[in-house]
Design an enzyme around this catalytic site. Structure first.
Site, mmCIF file in Angstrom:
data_model
loop_
_atom_site.group_PDB
_atom_site.id
_atom_site.type_symbol
_atom_site.label_atom_id
_atom_site.label_comp_id
_atom_site.label_asym_id
_atom_site.label_seq_id
_atom_site.Cartn_x
_atom_site.Cartn_y
_atom_site.Cartn_z
ATOM 1 N N LYS A 25 -9.192 -2.156 4.381
ATOM 2 C CA LYS A 25 -8.370 -0.952 4.254
ATOM 3 C C LYS A 25 -7.023 -1.253 3.611
ATOM 4 O O LYS A 25 -6.511 -0.462 2.807
ATOM 5 C CB LYS A 25 -8.157 -0.307 5.622
ATOM 6 C CG LYS A 25 -7.311 0.958 5.606
ATOM 7 C CD LYS A 25 -7.218 1.581 6.966
ATOM 8 C CE LYS A 25 -6.253 2.749 6.995
ATOM 9 N NZ LYS A 25 -6.627 3.838 6.086
ATOM 10 N N LYS A 73 -3.025 7.200 14.773
ATOM 11 C CA LYS A 73 -3.336 6.299 13.667
ATOM 12 C C LYS A 73 -4.858 6.177 13.532
ATOM 13 O O LYS A 73 -5.606 7.030 14.011
ATOM 14 C CB LYS A 73 -2.685 4.938 13.903
ATOM 15 C CG LYS A 73 -1.163 4.977 13.909
ATOM 16 C CD LYS A 73 -0.597 5.143 12.508
ATOM 17 C CE LYS A 73 0.912 4.989 12.494
ATOM 18 N NZ LYS A 73 1.476 5.079 11.127
ATOM 19 N N ARG A 109 -7.999 13.595 13.148
ATOM 20 C CA ARG A 109 -6.562 13.352 13.008
ATOM 21 C C ARG A 109 -5.881 14.635 12.520
ATOM 22 O O ARG A 109 -6.254 15.194 11.495
ATOM 23 C CB ARG A 109 -6.311 12.190 12.033
ATOM 24 C CG ARG A 109 -6.889 10.883 12.544
ATOM 25 C CD ARG A 109 -6.718 9.748 11.552
ATOM 26 N NE ARG A 109 -5.324 9.324 11.411
ATOM 27 C CZ ARG A 109 -4.937 8.309 10.641
ATOM 28 N NH1 ARG A 109 -5.845 7.628 9.949
ATOM 29 N NH2 ARG A 109 -3.661 7.989 10.566
ATOM 30 N N SER A 127 4.745 12.482 11.457
ATOM 31 C CA SER A 127 4.504 11.385 10.522
ATOM 32 C C SER A 127 5.338 11.566 9.257
ATOM 33 O O SER A 127 5.374 12.655 8.663
ATOM 34 C CB SER A 127 3.020 11.324 10.150
ATOM 35 O OG SER A 127 2.822 10.437 9.060
ATOM 36 N N LYS A 179 0.833 -1.199 0.000
ATOM 37 C CA LYS A 179 0.000 0.000 0.000
ATOM 38 C C LYS A 179 0.870 1.253 0.000
ATOM 39 O O LYS A 179 0.560 2.246 -0.667
ATOM 40 C CB LYS A 179 -0.915 -0.024 1.229
ATOM 41 C CG LYS A 179 -1.813 1.191 1.394
ATOM 42 C CD LYS A 179 -2.876 0.940 2.450
ATOM 43 C CE LYS A 179 -2.303 0.804 3.843
ATOM 44 N NZ LYS A 179 -1.918 2.118 4.447
ATOM 45 N N ASP A 203 4.027 0.412 12.197
ATOM 46 C CA ASP A 203 2.901 -0.435 11.810
ATOM 47 C C ASP A 203 3.088 -1.893 12.218
ATOM 48 O O ASP A 203 2.145 -2.689 12.121
ATOM 49 C CB ASP A 203 2.663 -0.353 10.298
ATOM 50 C CG ASP A 203 1.990 0.939 9.882
ATOM 51 O OD1 ASP A 203 1.424 1.614 10.757
ATOM 52 O OD2 ASP A 203 2.037 1.280 8.682
ATOM 53 N N ARG A 212 2.221 6.041 -3.222
ATOM 54 C CA ARG A 212 3.269 6.948 -3.680
ATOM 55 C C ARG A 212 3.377 6.920 -5.201
ATOM 56 O O ARG A 212 3.475 7.962 -5.855
ATOM 57 C CB ARG A 212 4.606 6.566 -3.039
ATOM 58 C CG ARG A 212 4.715 6.966 -1.566
ATOM 59 C CD ARG A 212 5.843 6.237 -0.865
ATOM 60 N NE ARG A 212 6.093 6.755 0.476
ATOM 61 C CZ ARG A 212 5.361 6.443 1.544
ATOM 62 N NH1 ARG A 212 4.337 5.613 1.407
ATOM 63 N NH2 ARG A 212 5.642 6.946 2.728
ATOM 64 N N ARG A 227 -3.772 3.488 19.033
ATOM 65 C CA ARG A 227 -3.392 2.071 19.087
ATOM 66 C C ARG A 227 -2.780 1.681 20.427
ATOM 67 O O ARG A 227 -2.861 0.515 20.823
ATOM 68 C CB ARG A 227 -2.437 1.750 17.935
ATOM 69 C CG ARG A 227 -3.133 1.739 16.581
ATOM 70 C CD ARG A 227 -2.184 1.474 15.425
ATOM 71 N NE ARG A 227 -2.926 1.328 14.168
ATOM 72 C CZ ARG A 227 -2.372 1.255 12.976
ATOM 73 N NH1 ARG A 227 -1.053 1.333 12.851
ATOM 74 N NH2 ARG A 227 -3.122 1.116 11.895
#
Length: 411
Positions: A391, A317, A98, A144, A22, A290, A27, A321
């Site tokens: 997702k 996120k 977010r 990030s 992903k 992740d 990108r 989390r």
């Protein structure tokens, strides 16, 4: 989709075709859209995040709703800033919670025209695109990496290129390097000019005829987890390369400490049991956030105490989390401790587990995928809202079924 309960097979011997990366897909899509000559992108993922990006770039409607796709929100914020026209960029309720202010401030410093439609610092955004003439901008390195990547990717489209300075500690450097590698693959002149400085020349992207997207090392982590937890397993994963630009390829060396051997053969990896396990695992996940959920669940179920640092980005996120892991692991009988908003540890402390643990997934695909293999060691584990895997890995449950897991829908 109803909650599901999983029953594991006694052994696993399977080949699984993972989704494509992903991170690379999204990108490549943005870079290709900015290219004067478009490439054919082969092996694109069919996950939600990639489909959202494809639809947005192809249709470019006045209002673009990216749902829960955080990567799309960040990348499109930058992309729309250099494309003619005015667009509204929005997402789910969680997406509107977010923060995106750091990226917006950096783009405004480059001359972008961006207005907050509702709450200052958060989506939705109203973006009027035009060619940006400013070239120099600075932002913290501990934000990030997607903010940094979003800026880098539009660099060739800026009138005077981009000179980006990162202040303080730099996190998730492998994702920045991944972006630079992809940009260069599409003809850009971009790279590090110092320990904390990056430069992109104002030269248009020139794509080749085709670009192939490799399989996703993040998705591979769940099969490493399954291999570690199973008494007997051999799992073949095509499309993964030893020399991968993906930061999460580090999963192979990390799982070597948890009893999983990785063999590289002809652009694939084969996982098997090594029987060698560490007594405690300490690791800084600053470059691979992740992977944190996978290792929290795996280590606890293997009865391996751990201390994981570098987790500050987990709080922004798809869900918080850190909090979600503490809550859901307690249902399995494990007491986790958070420290300083960036460290999660387990020292072996246990609590009474739920007789029928129902794992909430918080609209977070990685919660579902990381907790599902817990059924190998614990009975009656149920996953709520299992559809969230769409997702990033929409065929996750089908692949588990193919590997021999029984998946039962609960009432």
């Amino acid at each position: 989709m109803k909650p599901i309960r999983l029953i594991p097979p006694e052994t696993i011997h399977t080949t699984i075709q993972l989704p494509s990366s992903k991170s690379i897909c999204n990108r490549a899509l943005v870079i290709n859209a900015l290219s004067e000559k478009r490439a054919r992108l082969d092996n694109l993922s069919d996950c939600d995040d990639t489909r959202v990006m494809i639809r947005a770039l192809q249709e470019m409607p006045d209002t673009i709703d990216i749902g829960a796709a955080g990567t799309a929100m960040r990348f499109l914020t930058a992309y729309l800033s250099v494309c003619e026209g005015t667009h509204s960029l929005t997402g789910t309720q969680r997406m509107q919670q977010r923060p995106i202010g750091i990226l917006v401030d950096a783009l405004r410093a480059l001359g972008a025209e961006i207005v907050y439609s509702r709450n200052e610092g958060y989506p939705p955004l109203c973006i009027t695109g035009h060619r940006l003439s400013q070239a120099e901008v600075a932002l913290p390195g501990n934000v990030s990496s997607q903010y940094i990547s979003a800026l880098l990717m539009i660099g060739p489209a800026l009138q005077n290129g981009l000179r980006l300075t990162l202040t303080g500690d730099i996190i998730s450097r492998p994702y920045i390097d991944l972006t630079l590698q992809l940009m260069r693959a599409f003809g850009a002149q971009a790279g590090w000019t110092g320990e904390n400085q990056l430069c992109v020349e104002p030269l248009p992207y020139q794509a080749s005829d085709a670009y192939y997207v490799e399989s996703d090392w993040s998705a591979a982590s769940y099969w490493y987890e399954i291999c570690a937890l199973m008494p007997h397993a051999e799992i073949e994963l095509p499309g993964l390369f030893r020399q991968s630009p993906q930061g999460d390829a580090q999963v192979a060396s990390l799982f070597a400490s948890l009893g999983v051997e990785t063999r590289y053969e002809d652009n694939r990896v084969i996982l098997s049991k090594s029987g060698i396990k560490t007594s405690r695992l300490e690791y800084d996940f600053i470059n691979q956030p992740d992977l944190a959920q996978t290792f929290v669940v795996t280590c606890a179920l293997l009865d391996i105490p751990f201390c994981f640092s570098g987790l500050q980005s987990l709080k922004i996120k798809e869900t918080d989390r850190m909090a979600a892991l503490i809550t859901e692991m307690s249902k399995l009988g494990y007491v986790l401790e958070e420290k300083d908003g960036s460290v999660l540890m387990w020292n072996g402390e246990r609590c009474t587990p739920d007789a029928f643990p129902c794992i909430d997934t918080y609209e977070d695909h990685r919660m579902a995928m990381a907790f599902a293999p817990a059924c190998i060691r614990l009975e009656n584990v149920q996953i709520n809202n299992p559809q969230v895997v769409s997702k990033s890995y929409p065929h996750y449950w089908e692949d588990l079924s193919r590997a021999g897991f029984s998946i039962l829908e609960e009432c």
